[in-house]
Design a protein around this motif. Sequence first.
Motif, short mmCIF file in Angstrom:
data_model
loop_
_atom_site.label_atom_id
_atom_site.label_comp_id
_atom_site.label_asym_id
_atom_site.label_seq_id
_atom_site.Cartn_x
_atom_site.Cartn_y
_atom_site.Cartn_z
N TYR A 1 1.40 -1.10 -0.19
CA TYR A 1 0.14 -0.18 -0.35
C TYR A 1 0.65 1.44 0.43
O TYR A 1 1.84 1.20 0.08
CB TYR A 1 -0.98 0.20 1.11
N PHE A 2 0.28 2.21 -0.43
CA PHE A 2 0.82 3.85 -0.27
C PHE A 2 0.38 4.21 1.10
O PHE A 2 -0.24 3.92 1.98
CB PHE A 2 -0.14 4.36 -1.13
N ARG A 3 1.94 4.29 2.00
CA ARG A 3 1.54 5.05 3.22
C ARG A 3 1.50 6.54 3.02
O ARG A 3 2.56 7.40 2.00
CB ARG A 3 2.56 4.66 3.39
N VAL A 4 0.59 7.12 4.07
CA VAL A 4 0.04 8.37 4.24
C VAL A 4 0.26 9.23 5.49
O VAL A 4 -0.11 7.78 6.26
CB VAL A 4 -1.56 8.97 3.29
N PRO A 5 0.08 10.08 5.99
CA PRO A 5 0.26 10.71 6.86
C PRO A 5 -0.97 10.80 7.53
O PRO A 5 -2.28 10.71 6.91
CB PRO A 5 0.97 12.02 7.07
N LYS A 6 -1.32 10.60 9.01
CA LYS A 6 -2.34 10.62 9.60
C LYS A 6 -2.40 11.62 10.05
O LYS A 6 -1.92 12.75 10.03
CB LYS A 6 -1.84 10.24 11.33
N VAL A 7 -4.33 11.97 9.26
CA VAL A 7 -4.65 12.99 8.70
C VAL A 7 -6.00 13.27 10.71
O VAL A 7 -6.64 14.26 10.76
CB VAL A 7 -5.57 13.57 7.86
N ILE A 8 -6.35 12.02 11.03
CA ILE A 8 -7.75 12.16 12.12
C ILE A 8 -7.22 12.26 13.28
O ILE A 8 -5.67 10.66 13.31
CB ILE A 8 -8.13 10.99 11.46
N GLU A 9 -7.40 12.59 14.42
CA GLU A 9 -6.73 12.22 15.30
C GLU A 9 -7.92 11.69 16.28
O GLU A 9 -9.09 11.06 16.04
CB GLU A 9 -6.38 13.43 16.71
#
Length: 95
Positions: free
Chosen positions: A87-95
Amino acid sequence: MSVTEKDVRYMADLARLQLSGEEVKSFAQDMNKILDYMDRLDELDTSDVEPLEHVIDLDSRLRKDKAEAPLSHDDALKNAPDADSDYFRVPKVIE
């Protein structure tokens, strides 16, 4: 039909916009100019004009749509800034 400042304030309220008094006057004038232009367009005789799906010929501007083989899994992940094996890894945007 003409647009009044009251109409502009009503539409701004619906759109949750805060307009100054000068902006309300300006928008009312602009909307009335648009409506006047639309009235002028209504005067044109379009009875002999065939309805169009697009106003320009799109066939000459777009490539032909043809099926091609999909990207391989490795090729799809090759330019990813961060990826694990699947998978692509993306930064976490939901806390």
